[in-house]
Structures are given as structure tokens and as C-alpha cells.
Design an enzyme around this catalytic site. Structure first.
Site, mmCIF file in Angstrom:
data_model
loop_
_atom_site.group_PDB
_atom_site.id
_atom_site.type_symbol
_atom_site.label_atom_id
_atom_site.label_comp_id
_atom_site.label_asym_id
_atom_site.label_seq_id
_atom_site.Cartn_x
_atom_site.Cartn_y
_atom_site.Cartn_z
ATOM 1 C CE LYS A 120 -2.213 1.270 3.638
ATOM 2 N NZ LYS A 120 -1.766 2.638 4.175
ATOM 3 C CG ASP A 138 -7.136 3.588 2.349
ATOM 4 O OD1 ASP A 138 -7.890 3.247 1.460
ATOM 5 O OD2 ASP A 138 -7.197 4.980 2.725
#
Length: 223
Positions: A120, A138
Site C-alpha cells: 500500500k 486502504d
């Protein structure tokens, strides 16, 4: 979601916000990398408060290593998991100096090889710093993808891969920010604000959340 609906979904988000940007404060790819690493399990607002003074003097890996772990902890002590994050930031800074000449590599695999940097974080840095068409999933994007039906998946990676497949080419550059901002401010976790959502008619979520009663109605109900 059908491809035609996905195109319209993004088109409306783009119409509302043509050039979305990260809400993290940063000065260069390195400070962006640090800010994103610090933002894990923390809000952008809290990270910005913690890094305001830090980034006035520390903007390179060398300066961070010179600052030291103890002093870094002092700067970021208000952020969750600050002990582990401080250790990782110092370690990734040392690795950037040793292996990349002090520069942040424009390569996802190289970024993921840095201490404390996951997929991420790497995707955010690739997108924001280098303009790559990456989508960092996320909690907000995971929720939006599943709730709307745009890209359903049981894991962040599954959602990411589906988003890459269904997101039309014209919207790939900013897809990450449109989705995260939509999830942060409209498609909220506890109570999505469907009544003011620009893509409500394209969304699979049911039942749609009604608008809250006006102040006068609330007052009358309370009597």
C-alpha cells in the site's frame, strides 16, 4: 459493476474533483515516503501535525539518520506505533543511502524491500511521487470497492487487482485519490451519506441512507 457504469462512476467523481491530491503534507519523494509510512493506522491530520516541525529540517535520508531514532520518536510520539515506525524510518533511510544513493527508487519492488514499507505504501509513493497508475487499497478504498460493487474482494490485493481491471484508462492516474476521498468524506464506514453521493444510483449498497432530519424536525422530536 458493468464497465459502462464504472466509467460513469469515475466520470462523476472526476467532475466533482478534477485534480485530487493526497492530504499528507510532504516536500519531496523522501518526505512523502516517510509520511505514508507513518500514516499506517493513523490519520493524515495526525501525521501532518507530527511532521510539520520534523520536515522543516529533515528532508533527506542523510538528515534523518543524523537526527537519530530517539529524536525522531520525540517528533512522532503522538502517532500510534511510533516506536516501531521510528525504527523503520531510520532503517529505510539507511538502506536508501546504502543501496539507492539516497534517492527514493521509482520501482514498487524496490520500495517494498525497504523496512516498514508494504504494498500500500509503495503504491501511494509510486502514484503521488512518480505518476504511476497504481491504486493503494486502504480501509476506505476496500470499503468503497466492496460496498458500491465497483470491485469486490475479500482482501486488499483482490480489490486492487479488480480495480486495475475495471478502472478505465482516462481515470487510472487519479483513481486512488478519488476513491479514498469518497470513502473518507461521503461513503463513510458507519453511516454512508448516500443522500449527497454523486454516484448513489450506480452503487449496489442497499438500503440507501436517508438524509438526516433538519434541525427544526430534530428539535420537535426531542420535545
Amino acid at each position: 459493476m458493468k464497465k459502462a457504469d464504472a466509467f460513469e462512476f469515475y466520470r462523476r467523481l472526476a467532475e466533482d474533483d478534477p485534480a485530487p491530491e493526497t492530504e499528507l503534507d510532504y516536500q519531496n519523494p523522501y518526505t512523502l515516503l516517510v509520511a505514508v509510512a507513518l500514516s499506517a493506522q493513523a490519520t493524515d491530520v495526525s501525521v501532518n501535525k507530527a511532521t510539520k516541525a520534523l520536515f522543516e529540517d529533515v528532508r533527506t535520508p542523510g538528515a534523518m539518520v543524523a537526527l537519530g531514532e530517539a529524536e525522531l520518536k520525540h517528533h512522532i510520539r503522538t502517532i500510534g506505533l511510533f516506536n516501531t515506525k521510528a525504527k523503520n524510518v531510520i532503517a529505510l533511510s539507511e538502506k536508501l543511502i546504502a543501496e539507492h544513493g539516497g534517492e527514493v527508487p521509482a520501482d514498487r519492488d524496490a520500495l517494498e524491500a525497504l523496512p516498514g514499507v508494504g504494498r500500500k505504501t509503495a503504491n501511494v509513493v509510486m502514484n503521488v511521487a512518480f505518476g504511476a497508475e497504481t491504486i493503494a487499497v486502504d480501509t476506505h478504498i476496500f470499503r468503497v470497492g466492496n460496498r458500491t460493487g465497483l470491485a469486490r474482494g475479500k482482501t486488499p490485493l483482490a480489490v486492487e487487482l479488480k480495480l486495475e481491471k475495471i478502472t478505465p484508462a482516462p481515470f487510472r492516474r487519479h483513481a486512488h485519490h478519488w476513491l479514498i476521498l469518497h470513502g473518507r468524506y461521503i461513503c463513510k464506514a458507519r453511516r454512508p451519506e448516500c443522500w449527497r453521493c454523486p454516484v448513489a444510483d450506480l452503487c449496489a449498497y442497499k438500503p440507501k441512507t436517508p438524509a438526516p432530519p433538519p434541525p427544526a424536525a430534530k428539535a420537535a422530536t426531542a420535545r
